[in-house]
Design an enzyme around this catalytic site. Structure first.
Site, mmCIF file in Angstrom:
data_model
loop_
_atom_site.group_PDB
_atom_site.id
_atom_site.type_symbol
_atom_site.label_atom_id
_atom_site.label_comp_id
_atom_site.label_asym_id
_atom_site.label_seq_id
_atom_site.Cartn_x
_atom_site.Cartn_y
_atom_site.Cartn_z
ATOM 1 N N CYS A 104 0.777 -1.248 0.000
ATOM 2 C CA CYS A 104 0.000 0.000 0.000
ATOM 3 C C CYS A 104 0.808 1.297 0.000
ATOM 4 O O CYS A 104 0.853 2.013 -1.000
ATOM 5 C CB CYS A 104 -0.930 0.015 1.207
ATOM 6 S SG CYS A 104 -2.095 -1.368 1.278
ATOM 7 N N HIS A 161 -2.374 7.115 4.074
ATOM 8 C CA HIS A 161 -1.354 6.113 4.386
ATOM 9 C C HIS A 161 0.064 6.561 4.033
ATOM 10 O O HIS A 161 0.902 5.778 3.610
ATOM 11 C CB HIS A 161 -1.667 4.779 3.688
ATOM 12 C CG HIS A 161 -1.051 3.603 4.391
ATOM 13 N ND1 HIS A 161 -1.069 2.325 3.877
ATOM 14 C CD2 HIS A 161 -0.389 3.513 5.577
ATOM 15 C CE1 HIS A 161 -0.461 1.494 4.703
ATOM 16 N NE2 HIS A 161 -0.040 2.201 5.754
#
Length: 509
Positions: A77, A133
């Site tokens: 990610c 993130h």
């Protein structure tokens, strides 16, 4: 009377001329850029790659645009997101290991100039929706301090899709700009992000272009979705994870359709470039699938990094609409492609970029500017030993997890991730296990001839193997040390640091 008719006719013609002139200015102005990123979305898991669940919107947009079938992201990610925002390989700024931990004092380094900052300099409004993130331990790391005018989304790498919390309902993580957006508690994340995108489009100043980064949280685990999205697939999938996953993808597909409809209703679709990308391979542990590619999320094999991707826009050349591109592209390319190619800006003031401006290549179907791609080198991810195949006097430590693409060739070293071929349960095909890392820790493929990575050629082509090991070592020597600090839960956990059980910036000790 005749003179009045002549006057009315002249005014009508003049008005039509103004309308046409305004239209020409609009169509010739800086295009809007909508970048859609899905989360843990497997290569297999769209209709046009053979999935049994429907993705009609994605399929239609891809079919009318350019499908990118030699396009790569990172195998997990936050690395993909950091490369997107910086236009630079992870090895350049120390984030080459794993994902950013919310309890560690780390983020995309604040001296990295971001894509959002540069496209904003080119005159765009900038909007970030969905999963960030990229770290948040200090306020300088937050999206609105990295070039985005607005932000609605989560700061962590995942969480519950209805309660917007992680790892328990106690710790809340959905923010508008810098404040907690508590009013969305109980509303499904894909709905929240789709509606925000539509709202921004509806309110957009038509004389100002926008860059929208729409990073859906789905279909990332935990696998949650409103029940009615499962109904079409209950007789198709016996596996509960696969059922939930299919329903989550369907909801995202619907959301993309609604956002596209908003662009058309606003009258700005014709001057918008839509890019769709997955952030890494699907997780075979969580309902995703990358068949027939080898591997899964986390892996340096193709299933971990060869991404779903397409570009859709009326601004594409008619010659490329409805085509499949096999040109080599990487997520780092979007930075200069958006800023220089689409926005007409410049990348002055950035650190040296690893991405290339690929707008002409994508728009007109010309050759990619890229012939080489460093997938990653992670010196903190190593494997021990291996059989006695190891090249004597190898210039590169092959126990390190790394991968490199040069032209048709790809080398993988030290991979301890998923190395098999994982067929979806609906195919009736058994999973094929690859060579375990206890037996082998380096592989060489002609990836053009063998995209499924079934024929290791490291023994047959020792000269090519050596050349690529030398290149890996060159990259390694020019990398910065990994920055992966220890976690500080007592300072970071929001119920213990005065943040009222809401994730947000915290003071490391």
């Amino acid at each position: 009377m005749a003179s009045r008719k002549v006057l009315v006719l002249l005014l009508t013609v003049f008005s039509l001329h103004l309308v046409k002139a305004k239209t020409r200015r609009s169509e010739g102005s800086q295009p809007n850029v909508l970048f859609i990123l899905s989360d843990d979305h497997g290569y297999r898991d769209v209709g046009y790659h053979g999935s049994l669940f429907a993705t009609p919107v994605i399929d239609k947009l891809a079919a009318d645009g350019v499908k990118l079938e030699n396009y790569y992201v990172q195998p997990i990610c936050s690395p993909t997101r950091s490369v997107l925002m910086s236009g630079r390989y992870q090895i350049r700024y120390g984030l080459q290991h794993a994902v950013l931990d919310p309890m560690a004092p780390s983020c995309l380094p604040t001296d990295e100039v971001t894509l959002a900052q540069k496209i904003k300099e080119a005159g765009y409004s900038t909007h970030m929706i969905g999963k960030w993130h990229l770290g948040f331990y200090e306020e300088a790391c937050l999206p609105t301090n990295r070039g985005f005018d607005t932000f609605l989304g989560l700061l962590l790498g995942g969480g519950y899709h209805f309660s917007h919390s992680f790892p328990t309902p106690k710790f809340y993580d959905l923010h508008r700009n810098v404040e907690a957006a508590l009013e969305y508690n109980g509303i499904y994340s894909t709905y929240v992000f789709t509606n925000e995108a539509i709202d921004i489009i509806n309110k957009q100043d038509e004389d100002k272009p926008f860059f929208m980064y729409l990073a859906y949280q789905a279909p990332h685990a935990p696998l949650e979705v409103p029940e009615h999205y499962k109904d079409p697939y209950r007789s198709t999938f016996e596996d509960e994870d696969r059922l939930n996953y299919a329903a989550m993808v369907s909801c995202v597909d619907e959301g993309i359709g609604n956002v596209t409809a908003a662009l058309k209703a606003k009258g700005i679709y014709n001057n918008t470039v839509i890019i769709f990308s997955s952030d890494n391979g699907g997780s075979v542990r969580d309902g995703g699938n990358n068949w027939p590619l080898r591997g899964s999320k986390l892996s340096m094999f193709e299933g971990g990094m060869r991404a779903l991707g397409f570009v859709h826009s009326p601004l594409l050349s008619d010659d490329v609409k409805g085509t499949v591109s096999k040109e080599l592209y990487h997520v780092s390319d979007w930075f200069p492609t958006f800023v220089e190619g689409i926005a007409g800006g410049n990348t002055d003031g950035t650190k040296p970029l690893d991405g290339f401006n690929q707008w002409e290549s994508i728009r007109d179907g010309t050759d990619s500017s890229r012939t080489e791609l460093l997938h990653n080198i992670d010196p903190l991810w190593t494997v021990a030993g291996g059989r006695d195949w190891v090249v004597k006097e190898s210039p590169f430590n092959v126990s390190i997890n790394a991968a490199l693409r040069q032209g048709d060739w790809k080398i993988v070293t030290g991979d301890t991730g998923f190395w098999g071929w994982y067929a979806p349960p609906d195919t009736g095909i058994d999973t094929i296990n690859g060579t375990t890392t206890n037996e082998q820790v380096t592989w060489l493929y002609n990836i053009t001839a063998d995209p499924l990575e079934m024929n290791d050629l490291s023994d047959e082509h020792p000269d090519i193997l050596m050349t690529m090991l030398e290149k890996l070592q060159e990259y390694y020597l020019n990398s910065v040390p990994v920055y992966y600090p220890d976690t500080q839960p007592l300072h970071a956990l929001p119920c213990y640091n005065g943040n009222n059980c809401i994730w947000g910036p915290w003071t490391p000790k």
